[in-house]
Scaffold this motif. Sequence first.
Motif, PDB file in Angstrom:
ATOM      1  N   TYR A  30       2.346   2.375  -8.177  1.00 42.13           N
ATOM      2  CA  TYR A  30       2.772   1.068  -8.301  1.00 42.13           C
ATOM      3  C   TYR A  30       2.720   0.014  -9.673  1.00 42.13           C
ATOM      4  O   TYR A  30       1.224   1.201 -10.526  1.00 42.13           O
ATOM      5  CB  TYR A  30       2.271   0.088  -7.638  1.00 42.13           C
TER       6      TYR A  30
ATOM      7  N   TYR B 213      -1.121  -1.371 -11.116  1.00 41.00           N
ATOM      8  CA  TYR B 213      -2.605  -0.844 -11.717  1.00 41.00           C
ATOM      9  C   TYR B 213      -2.631  -0.860 -13.278  1.00 41.00           C
ATOM     10  O   TYR B 213      -3.416  -1.290 -13.481  1.00 41.00           O
ATOM     11  CB  TYR B 213      -2.923   0.496 -11.097  1.00 41.00           C
TER      12      TYR B 213
ATOM     13  N   ASP C  40      -5.579   1.831  -2.624  1.00 33.71           N
ATOM     14  CA  ASP C  40      -4.887   0.900  -1.899  1.00 33.71           C
ATOM     15  C   ASP C  40      -4.017   0.913   0.002  1.00 33.71           C
ATOM     16  O   ASP C  40      -2.876   1.638  -0.433  1.00 33.71           O
ATOM     17  CB  ASP C  40      -3.732   0.813  -3.182  1.00 33.71           C
TER      18      ASP C  40
ATOM     19  N   ARG D 266       0.009 -15.393  -0.571  1.00 38.94           N
ATOM     20  CA  ARG D 266      -0.486 -14.815  -1.301  1.00 38.94           C
ATOM     21  C   ARG D 266      -2.735 -14.758  -0.372  1.00 38.94           C
ATOM     22  O   ARG D 266      -3.333 -15.692  -0.307  1.00 38.94           O
ATOM     23  CB  ARG D 266      -1.105 -15.395  -2.627  1.00 38.94           C
TER      24      ARG D 266
ATOM     25  N   TYR E 173      10.166   1.776   0.548  1.00 39.15           N
ATOM     26  CA  TYR E 173      10.982   1.595  -0.369  1.00 39.15           C
ATOM     27  C   TYR E 173      11.767   3.732  -0.176  1.00 39.15           C
ATOM     28  O   TYR E 173      10.851   4.594   0.539  1.00 39.15           O
ATOM     29  CB  TYR E 173      10.278   1.986  -1.266  1.00 39.15           C
TER      30      TYR E 173
ATOM     31  N   GLY F 207      -3.709 -12.649  -2.304  1.00 38.67           N
ATOM     32  CA  GLY F 207      -2.839 -11.356  -2.479  1.00 38.67           C
ATOM     33  C   GLY F 207      -3.695 -10.308  -2.852  1.00 38.67           C
ATOM     34  O   GLY F 207      -4.944  -9.797  -3.493  1.00 38.67           O
TER      35      GLY F 207
ATOM     36  N   SER G  23       0.877  -9.114   3.490  1.00 37.91           N
ATOM     37  CA  SER G  23       1.842  -9.724   2.190  1.00 37.91           C
ATOM     38  C   SER G  23       3.474  -9.287   3.039  1.00 37.91           C
ATOM     39  O   SER G  23       4.175  -9.340   3.420  1.00 37.91           O
ATOM     40  CB  SER G  23       2.060  -9.339   1.236  1.00 37.91           C
TER      41      SER G  23
ATOM     42  N   ASN H 248       4.022   2.966  -2.765  1.00 39.32           N
ATOM     43  CA  ASN H 248       5.905   2.176  -3.071  1.00 39.32           C
ATOM     44  C   ASN H 248       5.521   2.845  -4.731  1.00 39.32           C
ATOM     45  O   ASN H 248       4.640   2.948  -5.741  1.00 39.32           O
ATOM     46  CB  ASN H 248       5.534   0.576  -3.602  1.00 39.32           C
TER      47      ASN H 248
ATOM     48  N   ILE I 138      -1.999  -1.445   1.290  1.00 39.92           N
ATOM     49  CA  ILE I 138      -0.949  -2.637   1.496  1.00 39.92           C
ATOM     50  C   ILE I 138      -0.033  -2.270   2.695  1.00 39.92           C
ATOM     51  O   ILE I 138       0.141  -3.180   3.343  1.00 39.92           O
ATOM     52  CB  ILE I 138      -0.855  -3.225   0.596  1.00 39.92           C
ATOM     53  N   TYR I 139       0.085  -1.175   2.665  1.00 36.98           N
ATOM     54  CA  TYR I 139       1.368  -0.712   3.572  1.00 36.98           C
ATOM     55  C   TYR I 139       0.728  -0.058   4.791  1.00 36.98           C
ATOM     56  O   TYR I 139       1.568   0.504   6.028  1.00 36.98           O
ATOM     57  CB  TYR I 139       2.648  -0.170   2.748  1.00 36.98           C
TER      58      TYR I 139
HETATM   59  C1  LIG Z   1       1.013  -0.213  -3.701  1.00 37.33           C
HETATM   60  C2  LIG Z   1       0.944  -2.396  -3.931  1.00 37.33           C
HETATM   61  N1  LIG Z   1       0.136  -2.621  -3.734  1.00 37.33           N
HETATM   62  C3  LIG Z   1      -0.465  -4.313  -4.189  1.00 37.33           C
HETATM   63  C4  LIG Z   1       0.791  -5.109  -3.811  1.00 37.33           C
HETATM   64  C5  LIG Z   1       0.665  -6.703  -4.475  1.00 37.33           C
HETATM   65  O1  LIG Z   1       0.613  -6.797  -2.867  1.00 37.33           O
HETATM   66  P1  LIG Z   1       0.059  -8.400  -2.925  1.00 37.33           P
HETATM   67  O2  LIG Z   1       1.945  -9.205  -2.827  1.00 37.33           O
HETATM   68  O3  LIG Z   1      -0.658  -8.924  -1.404  1.00 37.33           O
HETATM   69  O4  LIG Z   1      -0.735  -9.358  -4.133  1.00 37.33           O
HETATM   70  C6  LIG Z   1       2.464  -4.784  -3.508  1.00 37.33           C
HETATM   71  C7  LIG Z   1       3.248  -5.251  -3.790  1.00 37.33           C
HETATM   72  O5  LIG Z   1       4.771  -5.099  -3.975  1.00 37.33           O
HETATM   73  C8  LIG Z   1       1.670  -3.171  -3.465  1.00 37.33           C
HETATM   74  O6  LIG Z   1       3.463  -2.404  -3.895  1.00 37.33           O
END
Ligand SMILES: Cc1ncc(COP(=O)(O)O)c(C=O)c1O
Length: 385
Positions: free
Chosen positions: A123, A126, A200, A241, A318, A97, A232, A172, A202-203
């Motif tokens: 988020y 961190y 980061d 993961r 969100y 993940g 994810s 997020n 991820i989105y």
């Molecule tokens: C900004 C951000 N980074 C990382 C993650 C973690 O993602 P993962 O589920 O792939 O560990 C999230 C999960 O909500 C997130 O919102």
Amino acid sequence: MQHLLNSRVRDIQISGIRKFFNLVQQYDDAISLTIGQPDFATPEHIKAAGKQAIDQNRTTYTPNAGLQALREAASTFVAQKYGLCYDAASEVIVTNGASEAIDIAFRTILEEGSEVILPGPVYPGYEPIIRLCGAVPVYVDTRHTDFKMTAALIGEKITEHTRCVILPYPSNPTGCTLEQKGIEEIAELLAGKEIFIISDEIYSELIYGETHRSIATLSTMREQTIVINGLSKSHSMTGWRIGFTFAPAYITEQMVKVHQYNATCASSISQYAALTALTEGINDAQAMKDEYDKRRVYVYERLTKMGLEVVKPDGAFYIFPSIKKFGLSSFDFALRLLEEQRVAVVPGDAFSSYGEGYIRISYAYAMDVLEEGLDRLEAFLVLNK
Ligand SMILES: Cc1ncc(COP(=O)(O)O)c(C=O)c1O
């Protein structure tokens, strides 16, 4: 013996999101708009690849950095989608993940006393890792810049101890993202300084309107940036993961050691499923994104009509309205909303003290759930005017 447990571990708190989520479980008639995970099932072809991996006994260790084929697919994916350029063999790691990616990135670049600049609200994943490294989080107040980091705001916080800046966009909890101009200004400030950037992303697949932009596409920034991504959110694979780091070879070479001793490798079964996601399923996010987009517009319009001050999100799933005018703390607002109307949202202070006065609503829920949840929120606001 408790006092003998590591004090840094004892000092970190469980995430405010989880705390509130646990509270919600006690109300079985509550509508929850709290969770940060897609409400879609993992696409069928990805699930089939996972099952096939088990049937074919692909259940052994893989190389520490991940299957070479998966690293190649990940590298091609980010090149085609975002113009990022990473060598699969030496610059990509498959992690457990994005969470593990964040952990190994921080542990590779931070020393005791290093300062990490990050936006507030942010988020909550961190700060605890920064603190476990003995480093110091330094928040930038982004409440007056539509939750965006700017070069000027970052510049004010740089000291001789600054070792890293986090750019977590799309964000997020706010859903906002950076425009190209903002990214270039930040690059101009940081290029050549002895400061790493953790981006980061991820989105990145859930961005509405414009395409996703990464600071690491700028040649001046690539050598000091670690890009974090994962499947994810894009492929609705939170439980599988699978995450990634993309970073220059001199960083990857060190990060992979932390990953090796921490995890050995990501699950082989999940890696085979991920390979299908990043080859046959490169556009899997599109249908989910179209659905989120409809919900985004709906939720934004409803909140605006209720008279709440809110920034329209550009990405993720969100939205982060201000509830300051009700004179309640975020926690009290969320608790009363839960008790009186049975709707759960996340209090903004779960995203650092800069989130106080806001609530996070997730729209990773079906339209009828959102409709009912927002009707109840509206009733709550009318009664508490
Ligand atoms: C900004 C951000 N980074 C990382 C993650 C973690 O993602 P993962 O589920 O792939 O560990 C999230 C999960 O909500 C997130 O919102």
